[in-house]
Design a protein around this motif. Structure first.
Motif, PDB file in Angstrom:
ATOM      1  N   THR B  48       0.835  -1.202   0.000  1.00 35.13           N
ATOM      2  CA  THR B  48       0.000   0.000   0.000  1.00 35.13           C
ATOM      3  C   THR B  48       0.869   1.250   0.000  1.00 35.13           C
ATOM      4  O   THR B  48       0.564   2.231  -0.678  1.00 35.13           O
ATOM      5  CB  THR B  48      -0.926  -0.016   1.231  1.00 35.13           C
ATOM      6  N   GLN B  89      -7.357   0.317  -0.393  1.00 33.02           N
ATOM      7  CA  GLN B  89      -7.537  -0.965   0.288  1.00 33.02           C
ATOM      8  C   GLN B  89      -8.827  -0.971   1.102  1.00 33.02           C
ATOM      9  O   GLN B  89      -9.512  -1.978   1.190  1.00 33.02           O
ATOM     10  CB  GLN B  89      -6.326  -1.217   1.194  1.00 33.02           C
ATOM     11  N   ASP B 176      -5.529  -1.792  -5.114  1.00 32.13           N
ATOM     12  CA  ASP B 176      -5.046  -2.272  -3.820  1.00 32.13           C
ATOM     13  C   ASP B 176      -6.056  -3.241  -3.209  1.00 32.13           C
ATOM     14  O   ASP B 176      -7.068  -2.822  -2.653  1.00 32.13           O
ATOM     15  CB  ASP B 176      -4.795  -1.077  -2.887  1.00 32.13           C
ATOM     16  N   GLU B 177      -5.766  -4.509  -3.344  1.00 35.54           N
ATOM     17  CA  GLU B 177      -6.630  -5.586  -2.836  1.00 35.54           C
ATOM     18  C   GLU B 177      -8.090  -5.409  -3.226  1.00 35.54           C
ATOM     19  O   GLU B 177      -8.971  -5.369  -2.366  1.00 35.54           O
ATOM     20  CB  GLU B 177      -6.493  -5.701  -1.314  1.00 35.54           C
TER      21      GLU B 177
END
Ligand SMILES: Nc1ncnc2c1ncn2[C@@H]1O[C@H](COP(=O)(O)OP(=O)(O)OP(=O)(O)O)[C@@H](O)[C@H]1O
Ligand SMILES: [Mg+2]
Lengths: 666, 263
Positions: B48, B89, B176-177
């Motif tokens: 991140t 995220q 991000d994820e």
């Protein structure tokens, strides 16, 4: 040199008060995460009780009073004053601050501002608006140091307050409760693990802060006498001191308080010198706290630790407005009819309501849509009104150009105040804006070389030969003036709805919801804030011009910090996220139609500030969506019930627990 | 992969320090248009942080280039404006706005010119709605367009985040994820969507994609290139096939039990 030293010592009287208020602010912030704008007002109450007891032996209560028969001794009176302070601290905690402990920062700021307005109003009602004399607890006298006579009272006062602060410091440092309070400021669970209830700790902190402030004001007011407005607003320099200490260090609070007090006193000496420019004579000492706040926040910026800044301002949802013909026509007809069918003070009240609606609308833009807190809207309005008197009477700029021009001046001022909002938010922004408002009030509006005490005349408006002045002969509230106000208000509401329903409104709401997500979506957050402050101040500025025109002249009283805060109160009460809320606010607002009715029909005009303060506390705690929002929700709920006939749940009011967020790097 | 005039995103010796902690150390990664690049590593490895640094949300040293032009001095919104888009995220939607409004906030311009246009310009009903619909179609969420963002499930919020990053177009997309919160079926569908975004949804070449995820089968299955971070250092860069057999990767990451989904 000798005189300077003597003045510096005289300034210690103020310094002692700043020590008391600053330490209290720090303690309360540590324990609750709340910045208590009412610290000065709370401290003042006990001092007033003391002073009144010594004057005529009356123990004044918020409602009613007890006649003690004869004047109590200084010691007894002081003790009663302190007991009052303890009770006030408890009341403030349990009835006002505890209910909003998990609420959004905005609600916390609003609640403490509301408490400040309420206590100030109550003091005016119970003790009167004028300065009263306060008995000195400390003996008058002087010490001589290297041949210079220095007043001993101020020095003693400062020593006492510094000693009390040291006790608070020791409490925070060496007692388990104090350590738990410090731990709680980072993480409430830590305090729980230590076996303390954060709630109790917060109550203790409120009580200590209240007592400390009361001692300071009781001692300090012996020098100047007590006055509701000045002492309430002493919280502003105390907040500057708090920021210097980065909200952490009591030691720095003490030092900064002493320096600030001494410095302001020396400024008081300097402005009397022949070489000091006349225009900068009055109110210059009030520039200093503002300058300190700005420097600190700009230099330290986001490094200030603050629980408040970790939360984004969460506000009630916004229903995006649409321009609809039928409601618009209905409102216009109702407005015209209300103005045409009334006269005199009632028509004037309705006209004022329309103007206050605009002031509230400026809060809707800035706070409701953009999520920024400003306590300076009154100052923006005042700056425009002030400019109006200059451009109409000195330069002869014609209406409506004059009004637009002044709106733009306010807009520019608003954007200037927006600069700190680039780096700070929440309660800290509230501090900057109230400091700015106070500086503008004292330095510009109350400055006799800029604003003569007899008032600034404002030339009446005419357009295409139509006389739009507010008075003529015996008619004190002419219809044509009121209709002009209505037309201008309608135009501004139309502008607002266009913006709010467009890309601009959406960008505002995105910034309000999440600044870093907005930045990552390509929105220029700083520019958006600049635009928001600019538009909001423009609307406030036009309202300020209308206030000026409705009085025929401009006086500082129309634009005090308190007048601005009262508008915030009604704006929040009405509902800070919608035009409807602004309209409710206008109806309820200071000097508006409800006020006129209260005064005319029920003879309750004097209670208006108190009622609006209490109403605001209740709204902020119980009903954050305001009157308009609650009505809308009820209407929607009834509609759903009717259409489904089933068991629809009442809609949830705004979510009061903001989720903690990582610090933003925008 | 060190073509200086190369298209897409490239970082050179990107270093991020948080106090004493070096969260990214000399990380050099490139993402070319049409390419899907994986970035994996254990919790706290600095993935991140890398995205934050590239998009301007945290201070860093080193160089960041987009289409061969340095962008490290630009403010975050300008990086987005020049074609670098990201998701978060934790979702970070505008919770109080509808899904469509979320996307419009990213797709429509704002500024003083917009103020003037809002005030005096002509309004078209449903302006920008086509952008919204096409971006939502990419993630298969057309039917939630008018739902409030905070009322979505976590998985849906992540996907709306992807749609918001796509709305208005971009050259490089940093995810991000995005699949955390999806079950394995949905995750597979998502993999197919990632590929088709990179392929431009059938219209030639799409944006380059940097995909961060803890779901190994997703990352190894969909990526052209995989990068592995550990303690802020890039310990591997190569194809998924190489990653499966590389001893350092296996020791650092694959050998350890891999959480299937991680929020
Ligand atoms: N703003 C910050 N300030 C200080 N340290 C930070 C900050 N953000 C991240 N870190 C630290 O930097 C390191 C890398 O964090 P990062 O969030 O980049 O890891 P990650 O690979 O994304 O992990 P995960 O898989 O859990 O999302 C961690 O040790 C983290 O604690
Ligand atoms: Mg991460």
């Amino acid at each position: 040199m000798q005189t300077y030293l003597q003045f510096a010592v005289l300034g210690l009287g103020l310094g002692a008060i700043y020590i008391g208020l600053g330490t209290g602010l720090l303690l309360v912030h540590r324990a609750t995460g709340i910045i208590n704008f009412a610290q000065g007002a709370m401290a003042m109450w006990g001092a007033y009780v003391f002073a009144q007891l010594r004057l005529d032996g009356t123990l004044m209560l918020p409602i009613g009073s007890i006649d003690l028969g004869r004047r109590p001794t200084v010691a007894v009176a002081a003790l009663i004053g302190l007991v009052t302070a303890v009770l006030l601290g408890l009341v403030a905690h349990y009835l006002v601050f505890r209910p909003v402990r998990n609420a959004p920062v905005l609600a916390q700021v609003v609640v403490s501002v509301a408490l400040m307005i309420t206590i100030q109003a109550l003091v005016v009602l119970r003790f009167g608006p004028n300065n009263i004399k306060v008995d000195s607890i400390l003996p008058e006298g002087s010490w001589s140091l290297a041949g210079i006579e220095l007043s001993s009272r101020e020095i003693l006062m400062t020593l006492i307050m510094a000693a009390l602060s040291a006790v608070v410091w020791a409490y925070m440092r060496f007692t388990r409760a104090g350590v738990a309070t410090r731990a709680a400021s980072e993480n409430e669970r830590a305090a729980v693990l230590m076996g303390f209830s954060p709630d109790r700790l917060a109550a203790v902190a409120q009580v200590i802060a209240s007592v400390l402030g009361t001692v300071a004001v009781t001692l300090g007011s012996a020098l100047t006498g007590l006055n509701p407005e000045n002492y309430t607003l002493l919280v502003v320099p105390a907040l500057a001191v708090l920021l210097v200490a980065r909200m952490e260090s009591i030691g720095i609070v003490v030092v900064a308080a002493i320096v600030l007090g001494a410095f302001q006193s020396i400024i008081g000496l300097l402005v009397t010198k022949p070489w000091w420019p006349v225009w900068a004579q009055s109110g210059f000492d009030q520039i200093i706290p503002f300058a300190v706040v700005m420097v600190i926040l700009f230099v330290l910026g986001r490094r200030l630790p603050s629980r408040g800044s970790l939360q984004t301002v969460r506000l009630p949802d916004v229903v995006i407005p649409r321009l609809r013909l039928v409601p618009a026509v209905v409102l216009a007809v109702v407005g015209v009819a209300a103005l045409a069918l009334t006269s005199g003070s009632y028509r004037f009240g309705i006209t004022t309501s329309i103007i206050v609606m605009l002031l509230a609308l400026s809060y809707v833009v800035l706070t409701g849509y953009l999520g920024q807190i400003s306590l300076a809207q009154g100052a923006f309005a005042g700056a425009a009104g002030f400019t109006l008197s200059k451009v109409t009477s000195n330069l002869g700029v014609p209406f409506p150009l004059s009004v637009i021009l002044c709106g733009l001046v306010a807009s520019a001022l608003g954007m200037l105040v927006a600069l700190p909002a680039f780096r700070i938010r929440g309660a800290q922004l509230a501090i900057v804006t109230i400091a700015a408002a106070l500086a503008i009030e004292r330095f510009v509006f109350n400055n006799y070389s800029l604003t003569p005490p007899e008032g600034n005349p404002i030339a009446a408006a005419t357009l295409f030969g139509i006389n739009l002045s507010v008075r003529e002969g015996r008619d004190l509230s002419r219809l044509s003036f009121s209709l002009m106000v209505l037309v201008i208000a309608a135009l501004l509401v139309w502008m607002f709805i266009r913006l709010a329903s467009g890309d601009t409104g959406r960008a505002f709401l995105a910034v309000r919801a999440n600044e870093r997500a907005a930045a990552s979506s390509g929105i220029n957050v700083r520019m958006t804030k600049l635009i928001g402050f600019g538009i909001s101040a423009f609307i406030a500025g036009i309202a300020g011009c209308l206030i000026g025109l409705s009085r025929g002249q401009l006086s500082a009283e129309s634009f005090t910090v308190f007048a601005g805060l009262q508008v915030l109160a009604v704006a929040y009460l009405g509902g800070i996220t919608s035009v409807g809320g602004a309209m409710v606010a206008g109806v309820l607002g200071p000097l508006g139609i409800v006020y006129v009715l209260l005064r005319g029909v029920f003879d309750l005009g004097a209670y208006y500030p108190l009622i609006s303060g209490l109403g605001l506390i209740l709204t902020a705690i119980l009903n954050p969506v305001g009157v308009a929002g609650a009505t809308r929700e009820q209407v929607a709920w009834v509609r759903r019930r009717l259409s489904r006939g089933g068991t629809a749940e009442p809609p949830p009011v705004a979510d009061a627990t903001p989720k903690p967020k990582e610090p933003s790097h925008v | 992969m060190s073509d200086p005039a190369g298209r897409g995103l490239e970082t050179r010796s990107l270093t991020v320090r948080y106090g004493g902690l070096v969260a990214n150390s000399e990380v050099s990664i490139s993402v070319r248009p049409g390419q899907v690049v994986g970035l994996i590593g254990p919790n706290g490895a600095g993935k991140t942080t890398f995205v934050d640094a590239v998009t301007g949300f945290t201070r860093c040293e080193g160089e960041i280039l987009l289409d061969g032009v340095r962008i490290d001095a630009l403010a975050p919104h300008l990086r987005r404006g020049s074609g670098l888009s990201r998701t978060w995220q934790s979702g970070e939607l505008f919770g109080n706005l509808s899904v469509a409004e979320n996307l419009l906030a990213a797709a429509r311009k704002s500024g003083w010119a917009t103020v003037v246009r809002d005030l005096f310009g002509r309004r078209r009903a449903g302006a920008g709605r086509d952008v919204v619909d096409s971006a939502l179609a990419v993630v298969g969420l057309e039917d939630v367009a008018d739902t409030l963002a905070r009322d979505l499930t976590l998985g849906q919020q992540k996907l709306v985040g992807v749609a918001r990053a796509l709305a208005g177009g971009c050259e490089v997309l940093l995810l991000d994820e995005p699949a955390a919160g999806l079950d394995s079926m949905e995750s597979q569908a998502f993999a197919a969507r990632v590929r088709s975004i990179a392929e431009g949804n059938g219209s030639g070449q799409g944006p380059g994609i940097l995909l961060i995820d803890h779901d190994m089968s997703l990352v190894l299955g969909v990526c052209d290139v995989v990068n592995v971070l550990e303690f802020g250092k890039l310990i591997f860069s190569g194809t998924p096939a190489e990653a499966r057999t590389d001893p350092t990767v296996v020791a650092a990451y694959l050998g350890a039990p891999v959480e299937a989904s991680h929020a």
